[in-house]
Each structure stands twice: as structure tokens, then as C-alpha cells.
Design an enzyme around this catalytic site. Structure first.
Site, mmCIF file in Angstrom:
data_model
loop_
_atom_site.group_PDB
_atom_site.id
_atom_site.type_symbol
_atom_site.label_atom_id
_atom_site.label_comp_id
_atom_site.label_asym_id
_atom_site.label_seq_id
_atom_site.Cartn_x
_atom_site.Cartn_y
_atom_site.Cartn_z
ATOM 1 N N TYR A 53 0.447 16.711 4.319
ATOM 2 C CA TYR A 53 -0.232 15.429 4.560
ATOM 3 C C TYR A 53 -1.368 15.238 3.553
ATOM 4 O O TYR A 53 -1.464 14.206 2.879
ATOM 5 C CB TYR A 53 -0.770 15.395 5.992
ATOM 6 C CG TYR A 53 -1.654 14.198 6.285
ATOM 7 C CD1 TYR A 53 -1.150 12.906 6.226
ATOM 8 C CD2 TYR A 53 -3.003 14.362 6.622
ATOM 9 C CE1 TYR A 53 -1.964 11.804 6.501
ATOM 10 C CE2 TYR A 53 -3.816 13.268 6.898
ATOM 11 C CZ TYR A 53 -3.288 11.997 6.834
ATOM 12 O OH TYR A 53 -4.089 10.905 7.099
ATOM 13 N N SER A 100 -7.842 10.392 3.243
ATOM 14 C CA SER A 100 -8.170 11.184 4.423
ATOM 15 C C SER A 100 -9.154 12.294 4.085
ATOM 16 O O SER A 100 -9.139 12.833 2.970
ATOM 17 C CB SER A 100 -6.874 11.801 4.958
ATOM 18 O OG SER A 100 -7.152 12.873 5.812
HETATM 19 N N1 LIG Z 1 -6.963 7.884 12.485
HETATM 20 C C1 LIG Z 1 -7.562 8.778 11.704
HETATM 21 O O1 LIG Z 1 -8.407 9.561 12.157
HETATM 22 C C2 LIG Z 1 -7.250 8.866 10.239
HETATM 23 C C3 LIG Z 1 -7.929 9.836 9.488
HETATM 24 C C4 LIG Z 1 -7.654 9.910 8.120
HETATM 25 C C5 LIG Z 1 -6.774 9.039 7.528
HETATM 26 N N2 LIG Z 1 -6.123 8.112 8.288
HETATM 27 C C6 LIG Z 1 -5.180 7.215 7.609
HETATM 28 O O2 LIG Z 1 -5.483 5.886 8.000
HETATM 29 C C7 LIG Z 1 -4.277 5.117 8.055
HETATM 30 C C8 LIG Z 1 -4.135 4.494 9.428
HETATM 31 O O3 LIG Z 1 -4.089 5.562 10.381
HETATM 32 P P1 LIG Z 1 -3.915 5.298 11.921
HETATM 33 O O4 LIG Z 1 -4.727 6.308 12.633
HETATM 34 O O5 LIG Z 1 -4.092 3.868 12.202
HETATM 35 O O6 LIG Z 1 -2.384 5.724 12.096
HETATM 36 P P2 LIG Z 1 -1.196 4.994 12.856
HETATM 37 O O7 LIG Z 1 -0.060 5.951 12.830
HETATM 38 O O8 LIG Z 1 -1.654 4.471 14.159
HETATM 39 O O9 LIG Z 1 -0.894 3.760 11.914
HETATM 40 C C9 LIG Z 1 -0.028 3.808 10.818
HETATM 41 C C10 LIG Z 1 1.003 2.700 11.006
HETATM 42 O O10 LIG Z 1 1.825 2.706 9.845
HETATM 43 C C11 LIG Z 1 3.162 2.499 10.246
HETATM 44 N N3 LIG Z 1 4.017 3.105 9.231
HETATM 45 C C12 LIG Z 1 4.210 4.419 8.967
HETATM 46 N N4 LIG Z 1 5.082 4.571 7.962
HETATM 47 C C13 LIG Z 1 5.440 3.325 7.580
HETATM 48 C C14 LIG Z 1 6.309 2.827 6.608
HETATM 49 N N5 LIG Z 1 7.010 3.635 5.804
HETATM 50 N N6 LIG Z 1 6.454 1.480 6.480
HETATM 51 C C15 LIG Z 1 5.767 0.629 7.279
HETATM 52 N N7 LIG Z 1 4.924 1.058 8.234
HETATM 53 C C16 LIG Z 1 4.764 2.386 8.387
HETATM 54 C C17 LIG Z 1 3.299 3.150 11.603
HETATM 55 O O11 LIG Z 1 4.331 2.565 12.369
HETATM 56 C C18 LIG Z 1 1.915 2.911 12.205
HETATM 57 O O12 LIG Z 1 1.917 1.765 13.037
HETATM 58 C C19 LIG Z 1 -3.148 6.069 7.684
HETATM 59 O O13 LIG Z 1 -2.897 5.918 6.305
HETATM 60 C C20 LIG Z 1 -3.729 7.431 7.985
HETATM 61 O O14 LIG Z 1 -3.122 8.428 7.195
HETATM 62 C C21 LIG Z 1 -6.333 7.999 9.627
#
Ligand SMILES: NC(=O)c1ccc[n+]([C@@H]2O[C@H](COP(=O)([O-])OP(=O)(O)OC[C@H]3O[C@@H](n4cnc5c(N)ncnc54)[C@H](O)[C@@H]3O)[C@@H](O)[C@H]2O)c1
Length: 330
Positions: free
Chosen positions: A156, A131
């Protein structure tokens, strides 16, 4: 090619899975479908994947921190060539309220996924989501992968930085090529309800005030989902370069490489909705940073990453999706 994607019911994971299924890959999706936000949205994303992939898509509801359940996948996924670990507890603000969720999914879950990766004989690389928050309060912009990242200012961010360090150690110890992607505020159709585009759209439509932190003096590098997915696929497909010590562990920024005022982003949502927002100007939130801005030179050079969607193109697409999705869901 068989690809294991965790967080497959999540925003970015589902978008990636859809793209891969469309081009003919086989996708094994894993997600625990937790209720951090509306589970119906996660289910709806999965329904789309089933429809797109048919028998090429399979799904298991598993917590990645459950080592027995995840390591059991070593058998069913023994021919997987890529693991994409996007499952995580996301969100800076919630990490102040519930740090344990971050330790479980982002640290324990991450190690379990690396242990699974060790057991997959055909694995080419382990790709994971880091991130932009790892840059903390760095004043030098744009943020470059060469910049120091020792001062995370939220739990985080600290867990995401831990992932980068763990990936390095597994690349060193077990020769697992690893690629970390530092995403910068990804938005677009099927996005997350806790993030600005979704939150602001719902509040403008409801006529309720939008909480705007740091009194509106916030800048973000907003990355459209299609650009984030193109970057992810580019990173997945290239071989991971080795460092001088022979360790195959690399990290890249996935941003739009433009920094925008949050108020301009809100302006685009207002324009797309044809409705004015009521702003509730609030002080800076602990753990938040005033500005993000990605230097994407390394990603451009390594895999031709070239984001092209501006917020004036991306926001109307998000708003169109939002209206359709909510009228369908009632
Ligand atoms: N969306 C953004 O802007 C952004 C920015 C930086 C980093 N990220 C990272 O990208 C990745 C995807 O983010 P996103 O926006 O799609 O988030 P999101 O919350 O929509 O997707 C994450 C998914 O992981 C699942 N999850 C969480 N903990 C879990 C576990 N212990 N076991 C199994 N499943 C689990 C959740 O149910 C969810 O569906 C994440 O790692 C997030 O930290 C996202």
C-alpha cells in the site's frame, strides 16, 4: 466551480463532496463501488450527496483503471477546474493479501486519472490522496515532508509513494500542477468499517475481543474528518508553488499533529459507549508501523491548516453517528 472527485462514495471523498456541494460547487463523482467493505455504506453516502447537491451532483460508477471510460469524461468534464483523486484501494493489511487490487487502483488508475487531467483545458490542479504510510518505519518523529521516504514497508505504502512520483513526472512533463495529501488515520462519522474507530465500536457493542497489535504499544496521529476536509479544501484553493526547476508538484501532511496511544483511543470509545472493551493483545502485524505523528508546519504555512478536534471531541461524534446509522440500517 466544477470539481471531479474520484472515490466519491468513499469516506473522505463523500465528506469532501458534501462540503463542496453545500457551498455551491458542482461535483462530478466517480467510484466503482467495490465491495472491499459494505457497499450499502457507500450507497448511503451517495444518497446523502444526491440529497444535498440535487442537480449539482452527478455520479458515474466507473473503475478509474478503465482508461476508455475515464478518458471519455474529458468531454463531459471539459470545464472541470479541479480533479481530486481519492479513489484507491486503501488499507495496509489487505495489501499483503491482495496486492493486485493496489496495482490496479493506485497505480494504473492513478496514471489514467493523470491522463484525464492532461485533457482538461481549464484544470487548475490535480489533488490526490497519499498516506502517512509512506514514512514507513522512520524513527524520527514527527514525520516531516522533508524526511526520506524510500523505504515503504507495505505494498500500500509503495503504491502511494509511486503516486507521488508519478504526480511529479506529470507536473514536469505536462505542466499539471499536483498536490499530494498524506493523510494520517482519518476517522469520524461515515467512516470506514475496516478502520479502528468503526471496528472497535462494533466489537465493543458485540462484546467480542478487539485485536490490538504490538501488544497495545501503538501510537497514531488521529485526524478528525472535518479537519481533514478543511485541509483538503485549503490545499485545493491555493496555487501550487513551483520548485527551483519550475515543477508544480507539492506534498503536504494532513494529520492532527498529536500522537495518541491506541489504548487511549479505545478508552474514548469505551467512555462514549459506556461499555468496556475486551482486548486481544497480539504481536505487530507485518507492514504496520508502531507510531505515526504528523509535522504540519508546511501545511500551516501554505494554506493555514489548523486541525482542532481532539479524540475526546471526535470519538463521541463518531459513536453517535455509528449508533444512529446502525439503528436506521437495522
Ligand atoms: N482514511 C484514512 O485514514 C486514510 C489515510 C491515508 C490515506 N487515505 C487515502 O485517502 C483516500 C480516501 O480514503 P478513504 O478512507 O475515503 O477510503 P474509502 O475506501 O472509503 O474510499 C475510497 C473509494 O474509492 C473507491 N475505489 C477504489 N478503487 C477504485 C477504482 N479502481 N475505481 C473507482 N473507485 C475506486 C472505493 O469504492 C471507495 O468508495 C484513499 O486514496 C486512501 O488511500 C486514507
Amino acid at each position: 466551480m466544477k470539481i471531479l472527485i474520484t472515490g466519491a462514495a468513499g469516506f473522505i471523498g463523500a465528506a469532501l463532496a458534501k462540503k463542496l456541494l453545500e457551498r455551491g460547487d458542482e461535483v462530478v463523482g466517480v467510484d466503482n463501488l467495490n465491495d472491499y467493505y459494505d457497499v450499502k455504506l457507500k450507497q448511503a453516502r451517495l444518497a446523502r450527496l444526491r440529497e444535498t447537491g440535487k442537480s449539482a451532483f452527478s455520479f458515474s460508477q466507473i473503475n478509474i483503471a478503465d482508461k476508455d471510460a475515464i478518458l471519455a469524461l474529458a468531454d463531459t468534464c471539459k470545464d472541470a477546474e479541479l480533479v481530486v483523486n481519492f479513489a484507491a484501494q486503501a488499507g495496509v493489511r489487505y495489501s499483503i493479501v491482495n496486492p493486485f487490487a493496489y496495482a490496479e487502483s493506485n497505480v494504473m488508475g492513478f496514471i489514467v486519472m493523470l491522463e484525464l487531467a492532461r485533457r482538461l483545458p481549464r484544470l487548475r490542479q490535480f489533488v490526490y490522496a497519499s498516506s502517512s504510510s509512506v514514512y514507513g518505519g522512520n524513527a524520527k518523529i514527527p514525520f516531516s515532508i522533508e524526511d526520506p521516504v524510500e523505504k515503504p514497508i507495505s505494498v500500500y505504502a509503495a503504491t502511494k509513494r509511486s503516486d507521488e512520483l508519478l504526480a511529479y513526472s506529470y507536473a514536469h512533463l505536462h505542466k499539471i500542477p499536483c498536490t499530494g495529501l498524506r493523510f494520517f488515520t482519518v476517522y469520524g462519522p461515515w467512516g470506514r468499517p475496516d478502520m479502528a474507530a468503526y471496528l472497535f465500536t462494533s466489537k465493543i457493542l458485540a462484546g467480542t475481543p478487539l485485536p490490538v497489535y504490538n501488544y497495545g504499544k501503538m501510537r497514531r496521529d488521529f485526524t478528525y474528518i472535518d479537519d481533514a476536509i478543511a485541509g483538503t479544501i485549503g490545499a485545493m484553493e491555493r496555487p501550487v508553488s513551483a520548485s527551483d526547476q519550475g515543477v508544480q508538484s507539492e506534498i503536504f501532511n494532513i494529520g492532527n499533529s498529536r500522537t495518541e496511544m491506541l489504548t487511549d483511543y479505545i478508552g474514548e470509545i469505551e467512555k462514549a459507549l459506556g461499555q468496556k472493551a475486551v482486548l486481544e493483545l497480539l504481536p505487530m502485524q507485518p507492514g504496520d508501523v508502531p507510531e505515526t505523528y504528523a509535522d504540519i508546519k508546511a501545511s500551516q504555512e501554505a494554506f493555514g491548516y489548523a486541525p482542532k478536534t481532539t479524540i475526546s471531541e471526535g470519538i463521541p461524534r463518531f459513536v453517535d453517528w455509528y449508533k444512529k446509522y446502525h439503528s436506521v440500517q437495522g
